[in-house]
Design a protein around this motif. Structure first.
Motif, PDB file in Angstrom:
ATOM      1  N   LEU A 100       0.901  -1.089  -0.065  1.00  0.00           N
ATOM      2  CA  LEU A 100      -0.127  -0.110  -0.096  1.00  0.00           C
ATOM      3  C   LEU A 100       0.824   1.122   0.163  1.00  0.00           C
ATOM      4  N   ARG A 101       0.261   2.445  -0.530  1.00  0.00           N
ATOM      5  CA  ARG A 101       1.048   3.737  -0.428  1.00  0.00           C
ATOM      6  C   ARG A 101       0.079   4.830  -0.306  1.00  0.00           C
ATOM      7  N   VAL A 102       0.507   5.667   0.293  1.00  0.00           N
ATOM      8  CA  VAL A 102      -0.193   7.128   0.596  1.00  0.00           C
ATOM      9  C   VAL A 102      -0.029   7.943  -0.519  1.00  0.00           C
ATOM     10  N   VAL A 103      -0.730   8.663  -1.060  1.00  0.00           N
ATOM     11  CA  VAL A 103      -0.662   9.577  -2.412  1.00  0.00           C
ATOM     12  C   VAL A 103      -1.614  10.411  -2.021  1.00  0.00           C
ATOM     13  N   GLY A 104      -1.456  11.751  -2.881  1.00  0.00           N
ATOM     14  CA  GLY A 104      -2.139  12.864  -2.553  1.00  0.00           C
ATOM     15  C   GLY A 104      -3.645  12.641  -3.495  1.00  0.00           C
ATOM     16  N   ASP A 105      -4.436  13.345  -3.231  1.00  0.00           N
ATOM     17  CA  ASP A 105      -5.968  13.265  -4.114  1.00  0.00           C
ATOM     18  C   ASP A 105      -5.731  12.926  -5.489  1.00  0.00           C
ATOM     19  N   HIS A 106      -4.711  13.561  -6.117  1.00  0.00           N
ATOM     20  CA  HIS A 106      -4.724  13.659  -7.522  1.00  0.00           C
ATOM     21  C   HIS A 106      -3.463  12.698  -8.019  1.00  0.00           C
ATOM     22  N   GLY A 107      -3.015  11.833  -7.215  1.00  0.00           N
ATOM     23  CA  GLY A 107      -2.216  10.843  -7.497  1.00  0.00           C
ATOM     24  C   GLY A 107      -0.690  11.346  -7.141  1.00  0.00           C
ATOM     25  N   GLU A 108      -0.482  12.480  -6.805  1.00  0.00           N
ATOM     26  CA  GLU A 108       0.929  12.836  -6.468  1.00  0.00           C
ATOM     27  C   GLU A 108       1.684  12.465  -5.289  1.00  0.00           C
ATOM     28  N   PRO A 109       2.798  12.513  -5.320  1.00  0.00           N
ATOM     29  CA  PRO A 109       3.401  11.888  -3.950  1.00  0.00           C
ATOM     30  C   PRO A 109       3.044  12.880  -2.863  1.00  0.00           C
ATOM     31  N   VAL A 110       3.202  12.026  -1.820  1.00  0.00           N
ATOM     32  CA  VAL A 110       2.522  12.638  -0.358  1.00  0.00           C
ATOM     33  C   VAL A 110       3.599  13.800  -0.108  1.00  0.00           C
ATOM     34  N   THR A 111       3.276  14.908   0.568  1.00  0.00           N
ATOM     35  CA  THR A 111       4.182  15.730   1.226  1.00  0.00           C
ATOM     36  C   THR A 111       4.353  15.640   2.535  1.00  0.00           C
ATOM     37  N   LEU A 112       5.561  16.293   3.145  1.00  0.00           N
ATOM     38  CA  LEU A 112       5.751  16.308   4.499  1.00  0.00           C
ATOM     39  C   LEU A 112       4.638  16.840   5.335  1.00  0.00           C
ATOM     40  N   GLY A 113       4.042  18.057   4.786  1.00  0.00           N
ATOM     41  CA  GLY A 113       2.919  18.418   5.429  1.00  0.00           C
ATOM     42  C   GLY A 113       1.710  17.622   5.500  1.00  0.00           C
ATOM     43  N   GLN A 114       1.387  17.069   4.305  1.00  0.00           N
ATOM     44  CA  GLN A 114       0.401  16.195   4.313  1.00  0.00           C
ATOM     45  C   GLN A 114       0.661  14.896   5.143  1.00  0.00           C
ATOM     46  N   ALA A 115       1.690  14.425   5.362  1.00  0.00           N
ATOM     47  CA  ALA A 115       2.054  13.178   6.228  1.00  0.00           C
ATOM     48  C   ALA A 115       1.639  13.720   7.717  1.00  0.00           C
ATOM     49  N   ALA A 116       2.201  15.014   7.797  1.00  0.00           N
ATOM     50  CA  ALA A 116       2.128  15.409   9.586  1.00  0.00           C
ATOM     51  C   ALA A 116       0.525  15.631   9.704  1.00  0.00           C
ATOM     52  N   ILE A 117      -0.151  16.352   8.756  1.00  0.00           N
ATOM     53  CA  ILE A 117      -1.620  16.423   9.269  1.00  0.00           C
ATOM     54  C   ILE A 117      -2.248  15.022   9.403  1.00  0.00           C
ATOM     55  N   ARG A 118      -2.302  14.166   8.230  1.00  0.00           N
ATOM     56  CA  ARG A 118      -2.994  13.085   8.490  1.00  0.00           C
ATOM     57  C   ARG A 118      -2.604  12.024   9.649  1.00  0.00           C
ATOM     58  N   ASN A 119      -1.504  12.258  10.167  1.00  0.00           N
ATOM     59  CA  ASN A 119      -0.956  11.409  11.362  1.00  0.00           C
ATOM     60  C   ASN A 119      -1.454  12.162  12.561  1.00  0.00           C
ATOM     61  N   LEU A 120      -1.513  13.443  12.574  1.00  0.00           N
ATOM     62  CA  LEU A 120      -2.179  14.195  13.553  1.00  0.00           C
ATOM     63  C   LEU A 120      -3.486  13.939  13.971  1.00  0.00           C
ATOM     64  N   VAL A 121      -4.104  13.982  12.814  1.00  0.00           N
ATOM     65  CA  VAL A 121      -5.571  13.596  13.140  1.00  0.00           C
ATOM     66  C   VAL A 121      -5.789  11.914  13.192  1.00  0.00           C
ATOM     67  N   ARG A 122      -4.788  11.324  13.237  1.00  0.00           N
ATOM     68  CA  ARG A 122      -4.858   9.974  13.456  1.00  0.00           C
ATOM     69  C   ARG A 122      -5.479   9.738  14.875  1.00  0.00           C
ATOM     70  N   ILE A 123      -5.253  10.739  15.684  1.00  0.00           N
ATOM     71  CA  ILE A 123      -5.769  10.586  17.355  1.00  0.00           C
ATOM     72  C   ILE A 123      -7.137  10.702  17.462  1.00  0.00           C
ATOM     73  N   VAL A 124      -7.798  11.300  16.371  1.00  0.00           N
ATOM     74  CA  VAL A 124      -9.232  11.246  16.375  1.00  0.00           C
ATOM     75  C   VAL A 124      -9.788  10.019  15.831  1.00  0.00           C
ATOM     76  N   ASP A 125      -9.242   9.520  14.613  1.00  0.00           N
ATOM     77  CA  ASP A 125      -9.540   8.407  14.086  1.00  0.00           C
ATOM     78  C   ASP A 125      -9.452   7.177  14.884  1.00  0.00           C
TER      79      ASP A 125
END
Length: 359
Positions: A100-125
């Motif tokens: 598996l792999r995490v990508v952006g909504d348009h198929g682009e490579p995930v950025t550091l900011g995106q990785a930080a946000i999705r894993n911060l909200v992981r607390i709520v998930d």
């Protein structure tokens, strides 16, 4: 061989008319990857415990052992997913094993900011236990997105080693459908994606454009909504000879700008729509509320700001859907603000009750 069902895949259509397809990861494969990552984290935590006990024994201090374990454990839990996904192009050890792999909504490579946000909200998930909110969100939206993915604009896809001819096939002009908008937990996904207008001449043959004009049309198609009318007319005037060769009747009757607009519509490219600034503000304040939920003096005002900015952004985007985007970000930021504000309110109420009864 028939292409996979588009409802289960993310299809990216590039300006060069090449379609790339990503198979969206299912709940089962994501659960397997999470189990593997949890095992890795557990093993590392055991190693940290052994190291901390050893250091405490060497220096004869139990407090030192506890301090080392707390600090290293916090760094591991806070940084494992963030560092792995940012450094390994959207993969952790568990995701790599599950392909598996995490990508952006348009198929682009995930950025550091995106990785930080999705894993911060992981607390709520993760709430109330082992990703209950995240699993519920995955079931509701049906496109493999948890709240962290909506907040960061990411998607988890299958990382296939083999590439089929379908993935690399270059479709004829006008045959590539406009990719469906990213599904949202806030709205029902469209059942059928919009298709691009036909790019054929009245005789049925594909409309041939020279390379220079086509580059202009592709760039113009993606940005024309953000360009003032005077700038659009100037661009059309500069390309009038090429436009006249491509669509002589349209140029002769309606002018070069009408011809340029017609060619842009035939490209089937979604016009660029900037994210409404209030949506980004709602997300910022919502994440801040979640981080400082244990500090009421910060969490209460930021939670209120997240709700206010989120409501305002949703109204503005709904009133001008062809001008702005960011509805998901606004609603997710508002939800994070509500969750953080609710948790803070409960903690503050418990603190006040404790003080009263103690007195």
């Amino acid at each position: 061989m028939h292409p996979p069902d588009a409802s289960d895949d993310l299809v990216i259509s590039t300006p060069e008319r090449v379609a790339f397809q990503y198979e969206i990861a299912g709940i089962g494969s994501r659960f397997l990857a999470q189990i593997l990552d949890s095992l890795v984290i557990t093993v590392i935590l055991i190693a940290i415990t052994i190291l901390a006990a050893s250091m405490g024994g060497i220096f004869g201090s139990g407090e030192l052992a506890i301090l080392i374990e707390i600090i290293l454990g916090f760094i591991l839990l806070a940084g494992y997913f963030l560092v792995s996904e940012a450094a390994w192009n959207g993969q952790t050890l568990g995701k790599r094993a599950a392909r598996l792999r995490v990508v952006g909504d348009h198929g682009e490579p995930v950025t550091l900011g995106q990785a930080a946000i999705r894993n911060l909200v992981r607390i709520v998930d993760f709430l109330p236990v082992f990703y209950a909110v995240g699993m519920l969100t995955l079931f509701i939206n049906g496109r493999g997105k948890r709240l962290g993915d909506f907040a960061a604009g990411t998607l988890v896809v299958r990382d296939r080693e083999r590439v089929s001819l379908y993935d690399l096939s270059s479709a004829p002009a006008g045959a590539v459908a406009t990719p469906p908008p990213s599904a949202s937990i806030w709205a029902t996904p469209a059942s059928t994606p919009a298709t691009a207008s036909s790019s054929t001449t009245p005789t049925g043959e594909p409309l041939a454009l020279d390379a220079g004009l086509r580059r202009l049309v592709v760039a113009y198609a993606a940005r024309r909504e953000a360009l003032p009318v005077a700038r659009r007319e100037a661009l059309a005037q500069s390309a009038e000879p090429a436009l006249r060769r491509a669509l002589p009747d349209v140029v002769g009757t309606a002018g070069p700008l009408a011809a340029l607009d017609q060619l842009a519509e035939r490209e089937g490219i979604t016009p660029y729509r900037p994210t409404y600034h209030g949506a980004s503000s709602a997300m910022t304040w919502g994440v801040t509320t979640l981080i400082f939920f244990w500090m009421p003096l910060i969490a209460i005002p930021t939670g209120i700001l997240a709700i206010v900015f989120g409501n305002s952004a949703v109204r503005e985007i709904r009133s001008a859907p062809n001008r702005y985007q960011g509805d998901d970000r606004a609603k997710t930021g508002r939800l994070l603000g509500i969750i953080g504000l609710s948790v803070t309110s409960v903690l503050l109420a418990l603190f006040i009750i404790a003080v009263i009864f103690r007195g």
